[in-house]
Design a protein around this motif. Structure first.
Motif, PDB file in Angstrom:
ATOM      1  N   ALA A  72       0.815  -1.292   0.140  1.00 47.93           N
ATOM      2  CA  ALA A  72      -0.097   0.001   0.012  1.00 47.93           C
ATOM      3  C   ALA A  72       0.767   1.399  -0.090  1.00 47.93           C
ATOM      4  CB  ALA A  72      -0.854  -0.081   1.295  1.00 47.93           C
ATOM      5  N   ASN A  73       2.125   1.358   0.671  1.00 48.15           N
ATOM      6  CA  ASN A  73       3.010   2.452   0.581  1.00 48.15           C
ATOM      7  C   ASN A  73       3.402   2.564  -0.661  1.00 48.15           C
ATOM      8  OD1 ASN A  73       6.266   2.724   1.178  1.00 48.15           O
ATOM      9  ND2 ASN A  73       4.716   3.985   2.163  1.00 48.15           N
ATOM     10  N   LEU A  74       3.901   1.613  -1.301  1.00 49.08           N
ATOM     11  CA  LEU A  74       4.453   1.688  -2.592  1.00 49.08           C
ATOM     12  C   LEU A  74       3.182   2.337  -3.681  1.00 49.08           C
ATOM     13  CD1 LEU A  74       6.777   1.463  -4.776  1.00 49.08           C
ATOM     14  CD2 LEU A  74       5.965  -0.813  -4.980  1.00 49.08           C
ATOM     15  N   VAL A  75       2.121   1.643  -3.557  1.00 52.73           N
ATOM     16  CA  VAL A  75       1.216   2.354  -4.618  1.00 52.73           C
ATOM     17  C   VAL A  75       0.777   3.774  -4.381  1.00 52.73           C
ATOM     18  CG1 VAL A  75      -1.305   2.000  -5.207  1.00 52.73           C
ATOM     19  CG2 VAL A  75       0.260   0.032  -4.833  1.00 52.73           C
ATOM     20  N   LYS A  76       0.734   4.182  -3.000  1.00 57.82           N
ATOM     21  CA  LYS A  76       0.491   5.474  -2.803  1.00 57.82           C
ATOM     22  C   LYS A  76       1.570   6.393  -3.144  1.00 57.82           C
ATOM     23  CE  LYS A  76       0.951   8.598   1.430  1.00 57.82           C
ATOM     24  NZ  LYS A  76       1.236   8.388   2.753  1.00 57.82           N
ATOM     25  N   ALA A  77       2.765   6.052  -2.948  1.00 61.22           N
ATOM     26  CA  ALA A  77       3.950   6.743  -3.270  1.00 61.22           C
ATOM     27  C   ALA A  77       3.946   6.886  -4.822  1.00 61.22           C
ATOM     28  CB  ALA A  77       5.193   6.015  -2.774  1.00 61.22           C
ATOM     29  N   PHE A  78       3.531   5.911  -5.541  1.00 60.22           N
ATOM     30  CA  PHE A  78       3.636   6.129  -7.008  1.00 60.22           C
ATOM     31  C   PHE A  78       2.435   6.938  -7.430  1.00 60.22           C
ATOM     32  CE2 PHE A  78       2.164   4.810 -11.190  1.00 60.22           C
ATOM     33  CZ  PHE A  78       3.232   5.172 -11.910  1.00 60.22           C
ATOM     34  N   ASP A  79       1.243   6.675  -6.878  1.00 59.97           N
ATOM     35  CA  ASP A  79       0.033   7.628  -7.401  1.00 59.97           C
ATOM     36  C   ASP A  79      -0.141   8.941  -6.761  1.00 59.97           C
ATOM     37  OD1 ASP A  79      -2.655   7.079  -8.724  1.00 59.97           O
ATOM     38  OD2 ASP A  79      -3.283   7.928  -6.939  1.00 59.97           O
ATOM     39  N   THR A  80       0.384   9.103  -5.744  1.00 62.75           N
ATOM     40  CA  THR A  80       0.093  10.475  -5.314  1.00 62.75           C
ATOM     41  C   THR A  80       1.053  11.467  -5.976  1.00 62.75           C
ATOM     42  OG1 THR A  80       0.278   9.734  -2.856  1.00 62.75           O
ATOM     43  CG2 THR A  80       0.855  12.075  -3.158  1.00 62.75           C
ATOM     44  N   ARG A  81       1.941  11.355  -6.817  1.00 59.01           N
ATOM     45  CA  ARG A  81       2.744  11.893  -7.829  1.00 59.01           C
ATOM     46  C   ARG A  81       1.914  12.323  -8.768  1.00 59.01           C
ATOM     47  NH1 ARG A  81       9.027  10.855  -6.350  1.00 59.01           N
ATOM     48  NH2 ARG A  81       8.425   9.786  -4.280  1.00 59.01           N
ATOM     49  N   LEU A  82       1.255  11.544  -9.228  1.00 56.91           N
ATOM     50  CA  LEU A  82       0.232  11.660 -10.374  1.00 56.91           C
ATOM     51  C   LEU A  82      -0.889  12.655  -9.821  1.00 56.91           C
ATOM     52  CD1 LEU A  82      -0.688   8.116 -11.893  1.00 56.91           C
ATOM     53  CD2 LEU A  82       0.503   9.939 -13.067  1.00 56.91           C
ATOM     54  N   GLN A  83      -1.481  12.304  -8.666  1.00 53.69           N
ATOM     55  CA  GLN A  83      -2.595  13.075  -8.253  1.00 53.69           C
ATOM     56  C   GLN A  83      -2.041  14.803  -7.930  1.00 53.69           C
ATOM     57  OE1 GLN A  83      -5.399  11.883  -8.302  1.00 53.69           O
ATOM     58  NE2 GLN A  83      -4.968   9.785  -8.220  1.00 53.69           N
ATOM     59  N   LEU A  84      -0.778  14.896  -7.548  1.00 55.21           N
ATOM     60  CA  LEU A  84      -0.148  16.125  -7.234  1.00 55.21           C
ATOM     61  C   LEU A  84       0.452  16.886  -8.676  1.00 55.21           C
ATOM     62  CD1 LEU A  84       1.193  15.753  -3.652  1.00 55.21           C
ATOM     63  CD2 LEU A  84      -1.067  16.853  -4.279  1.00 55.21           C
ATOM     64  N   HIS A  85       0.337  16.166  -9.706  1.00 59.23           N
ATOM     65  CA  HIS A  85       0.773  16.600 -10.965  1.00 59.23           C
ATOM     66  C   HIS A  85       2.201  16.898 -11.039  1.00 59.23           C
ATOM     67  CE1 HIS A  85      -3.437  17.379 -11.090  1.00 59.23           C
ATOM     68  NE2 HIS A  85      -3.341  18.358 -10.090  1.00 59.23           N
ATOM     69  N   ILE A  86       3.171  15.950 -10.267  1.00 58.31           N
ATOM     70  CA  ILE A  86       4.606  15.941 -10.394  1.00 58.31           C
ATOM     71  C   ILE A  86       5.243  14.566 -10.745  1.00 58.31           C
ATOM     72  CG2 ILE A  86       4.821  18.040  -8.997  1.00 58.31           C
ATOM     73  CD1 ILE A  86       5.291  15.872  -6.360  1.00 58.31           C
TER      74      ILE A  86
END
Length: 948
Positions: A280-294
């Motif tokens: 879950a930590n890895l999925v969050k780390a990857f997707d959060t950057r998509l959500q924050l446009h970075i």
């Protein structure tokens, strides 16, 4: 026996009808995350369960929720706002209670007890902060592991409804039996009242409007599901982007449709984390950057391989405005740039995915997009090269040992250090013996500044992580919404990245927003010497009782303190605080209008010597009110204590190199340091780290190759960006402010290109200005202004022209074209009364015809920006640089232990202009020598150098 048999039947039916969720919850809890800790809290479930609401048959927290699109349950607002409906829904239980009191029948006690027990359970710990004795006992139970599974106590309301229904029927029966002549009118009146209390029943609203959709899902989805099954190669499917709850352009399903269309294992991010904590930590780390446009394309294939995802499914038909998730065109552009992804197989025809009211999402991000970005197909599947099957074995030789967590893996992928096929092990999960074995197997070592000590809250996909905390920080208040993933159970702060505070430290009872942890609102911002940052808390909540505590490195004597409120937008201000020096008696002081503007209000406290200062909020301008929705956060931009300033740096994990010791010299070693930043279009959120500042602890002296990523600083001023991005010349363009980012800078109004324009921020029209300054006076007799006049901008109605500080003309602006397309402009010729020689010309927006749009984050209407495409001063141009970007050797960007480190920044001018990555290296390409022990690496603030 009859009772036992009845209990057995009821129990058996209950277990059978609830097995669908009991089984799933049991499997998840015993094999992965204890998911209940990451869903709604006890405070949330008790937010609306007052006795009066439960008696109305309501009180369940979800019924009262809403978001930027509207209420979660459509009819909920009428139950809260309609006076007639309030009267009716209170009349029904009132009559039922009267019937229970008047009627006499053998089972009355049972139904009265049923209603009372149901009421006590449904009310539960309401009000959460001051429950009754029974509520306090229930609250304590609900905070246990077993109790969390039963935290939705308002679901006991049907017991109340059942008991009241029987009492109401008994009352009607008693009346009609005593007076048969009124049987029809009394029964009819009660039935009318009951039906009137349920408008959704007779208005066709039992199925909320926001959940209605065509029964059949689009054919392109069923085709995509079939294709995934046909191409099953033993790998998973990575579905992008994540979304809180699944809402498609064609309808809302809450849960994604993909698991029902394919038998392939899926990886997708939703609001609640699932799987094991590291996954879950890895999925969050990857997707959060998509959500924050970075997000960066280089991370995609390596992380997909780590997840054993052989295909990426791009879902571009999401209603992204519902939760402000990643935009379809930007995700598609990212996928097109990613290496090691094959040609997409598309489903459905490419089409614009346009947000709808009330959130059209015409914001800073939308204006920053290249208008030529492709519209993606609704669904596409892209193969990932060389992905191992889900179940694989690896030789133990040459493992990659990483100090960090999922964020560190994403950073390492961006740096090109991993491709997802290695045997990767986290140092925090290795015992001393296991680490020694890995070193014996010729391990490669990577130290990252991830696995940060910080809170986690799961109210959105965007801002789930708190600020980086100092080592050993103790909370001032228990925050039960802080649900940190136990990625490395038992690991201590040596395995974490922590903050280091010098001069003084700061802690607070809370910060950020109710559903989001916002690092840029952290308490350290109140004492960092920067009035543009602030400690903020209690948005939409009462602020009384919130507290910030400062601990100085040494005892200090002062007779005054200075307080400055946070910068705009603010609609509440703190008016009284209680001060406690070294735990002494409180000293209350008043704060007035002086605290709201720089430099702030100085408060006399008498000469005091202390080391610890507690500042508690006693009152603010909002005062006590029934509802606090719509209030901004409160707090302080600056609290000045004898001129002390908190200096903050960050220390990466030390567990790996401390345990490896001098033997690390025998192993390849990479140190990956990543500044936590936000997209420049995130206007309500500053960078968590304005600049990189790291404290390294190295066991041995060593030489390194320095590689870095640099971007032009989107928050630098126009003049600084002009020096970097434009060809050298005698003209300087400046402005009062610009649209966040790089594209709307002042120089765009002098480049001869109508496709670019100086653009004001949203909501900042009247009084904004753009200015051009010459090195020497130039002839000026007219300006041929071009004003952007499309549907995405507000239209200036009147402009003022100032020459060398003197107003020389005021001109009206023609109306925009009836069918203006994006980027269309109107000419505004300005004839001066007499030719002159001018050094500086300023164009001021005097009057604006505002075109309003809705800001998602604050749910308010704001004016779209004004844009001027060309100033039209003959012979005065600013030409953007072309070709290669070369910074020249600069010694003002990086330092090691305070000594300048000369570096060179190179890349393309296109990347420099758009915020793309530029390369950093030592000027001579030589190695960087670092000594054993402590080393501090610092980057300059990009707001002053122009480079982040």
């Amino acid at each position: 026996m009859r009772i036992a048999a009845a209990v057995a039947r009821i129990g058996g039916l209950t277990v059978a009808t609830n097995a669908w969720w009991i089984a799933g919850l049991t499997v998840q809890a015993t094999n992965g995350i204890d998911v209940l800790q990451y869903t709604e809290s006890v405070r949330t479930t008790a937010a609306a369960s007052s006795a009066q609401e439960v008696l109305r048959g309501l009180g369940y927290w979800f019924f009262y929720g809403d978001d930027p699109v509207g209420p979660w349950i459509g009819p909920s607002r009428q139950y809260q706002a309609s006076v007639l409906l309030l009267i009716i829904t209170f009349a029904v239980p009132t009559l039922a209670l009267a019937g229970g009191a008047l009627a006499r029948w053998s089972e009355r006690t049972f139904f009265v007890v049923l209603a009372v027990v149901g009421l006590v359970l449904a009310v539960g710990p309401y009000p959460y902060d001051q429950p009754s004795p029974v509520g306090a006992a229930l609250k304590a139970f609900l905070h246990t592991d077993v109790g969390m599974a039963m935290r939705s106590l308002p679901r006991a309301a049907p017991l109340v409804v059942l008991g009241l229904s029987v009492m109401l029927g008994a009352g009607v029966h008693a009346i009609t039996r005593a007076r048969p002549s009124v049987t029809l009118p009394v029964t009819g009146a009660v039935l009318v009242l009951i039906v009137a209390a349920l408008p959704p029943l007779w208005l066709g609203q039992l199925a909320p409007e926001n959940l209605r959709r065509a029964e059949a899902i689009p054919a392109y989805w069923t085709d995509a599901g079939r294709y995934l099954d046909e191409t099953d190669d033993g790998t998973r499917v990575l579905e992008l982007p994540g979304i809180d709850f699944t809402s498609y352009r064609w309808g809302t399903t809450i849960d994604p449709v993909t698991p029902g269309l394919t038998d392939r294992p899926l990886v997708a991010r939703e609001l609640i984390p699932m799987g094991s904590p590291p996954a879950a930590n890895l999925v969050k780390a990857f997707d959060t950057r998509l959500q924050l446009h970075i997000a960066e394309p280089a991370s995609l294939a390596p992380i997909a391989r780590l997840m054993r995802a052989g295909q990426v499914l791009a879902r571009s038909d999401l209603a992204f405005e519902h939760y402000n998730t990643a935009r379809p065109r930007e995700v598609w552009a990212l996928l097109e740039r990613a290496a090691d992804l094959g040609a997409p197989v598309t489903f459905g025809s490419p089409r614009p995915n346009l947000a709808v009211e009330p959130n059209p999402m015409q914001d800073e991000l939308a204006l920053s997009f290249d208008p030529d970005l492709e519209d993606p197909p609704p669904v596409a599947v892209l193969p990932v090269d060389a992905v191992p099957p889900i179940v694989t074995t690896k030789p133990t030789g040459s493992p990659v040992v990483v100090a960090g967590d999922g964020d560190g893996l994403v950073d390492s992928a961006v740096a090109g250090l991993i491709d997802g096929r290695e045997l990767i092990r986290y140092s925090a999960s290795l015992s001393d013996e296991e680490l020694a074995d890995a070193l014996e197997e010729d391990a490669v070592l990577i130290v990252t500044d991830s696995n940060r000590r910080r809170g986690e809250r799961w109210g959105s996909l965007r801002y789930t992580s708190g600020y980086t905390e100092p080592e050993g920080l103790e909370p001032l208040r228990v925050d039960r919404t802080d649900a940190r993933l136990p990625v490395f159970p038992g690991a201590d702060d040596d395995a974490r990245t922590v903050a280091v505070h010098r001069g003084l430290s700061a802690n607070a009872t809370s910060y950020g927003a109710p559903n989001e942890l916002l690092p840029d609102d952290r308490p350290a911002n109140a004492v960092d010497g920067d009035p543009t940052t602030a400690w903020r808390t209690a948005r939409d909540l009462p602020i009384e009782g919130e507290r910030i505590e400062l601990t100085l490195d040494e005892r200090t004597t002062t007779s005054s303190l200075r307080f400055l409120a946070p910068p705009a937008p603010v609609n509440r201000w703190i008016t009284r605080v209680a001060l406690r020096f070294d735990g002494g008696d409180p000293v209350e002081v008043e704060l007035d209008e002086r605290s709201r503007t720089q430099p702030g209000q100085t408060v006399d406290v008498g000469a005091r010597t202390f080391r610890h200062l507690s500042i508690e909020v006693v009152a603010d301008t909002a005062g006590s009110r029934p509802r606090y929705g719509g209030l901004t956060s409160g707090g302080f931009a600056e609290i000045s204590v004898a001129g002390k300033v908190l200096e903050e740096s960050v220390r990466p994990p030390v567990d790996l190199l401390d345990r490896a010791g001098p033997a690390s010299l025998d192993h390849a070693l990479a140190v990956v340091l990543t500044r936590l930043r936000s997209a420049p279009t995130e206007v309500r959120h500053a960078d968590e780290e304005p600049f990189l500042d790291r404290e390294l602890s190295l066991p041995s002296a060593r030489s390194y190759r320095l590689e870095g990523t640099v971007r032009t600083a989107a928050r630098a001023d126009d003049a600084e960006l002009g020096r970097l991005l434009d060809r050298p010349g005698p003209v300087v363009a400046t402005s009062s402010a610009r649209l966040p980012g790089r594209a709307g800078r002042a120089g765009a109004a002098l480049d001869g290109d109508l496709a670019t324009a100086w653009t004001t921020p949203f909501g900042a029209g009247v009084g904004s200005w753009v200015q051009v300054t010459q090195a020497a006076p130039m002839p000026l007799d007219r300006l041929d202004l071009e004003v952007v006049a499309d549907a995405r901008h507000s239209m200036p109605r009147r402009l003022g022209i100032e020459v060398d500080g003197v107003r020389v003309a005021t001109v009206a602006v023609p109306s925009r074209l009836a069918r203006a397309g994006d980027g269309d402009s109107v000419k505004v010729p300005v004839e001066l009364a007499a030719p002159t020689q001018a050094t500086a010309v300023r164009v001021v927006v005097d009057e604006v015809e505002e075109d309003l749009t809705r800001e998602w984050s604050r749910h308010v209407q704001v004016a779209r920006p004004v844009a001027i495409a060309e100033l039209g001063w003959a012979g005065t141009t600013i030409r953007p640089a072309i070709g290669a970007f070369m910074s020249g050797c600069r010694d003002d960007l990086l330092s090691i232990d305070g000594a300048p480190l000369p570096v060179l920044v190179t890349g393309s001018t296109d990347d420099a202009a758009t915020g793309g990555p530029l390369r950093l290296a030592t000027c001579d390409g030589g190695p960087l020598h670092l000594p054993a022990g402590a080393t501090r690496l610092q980057a300059a603030d990009g707001r002053t150098t122009g480079l982040d």
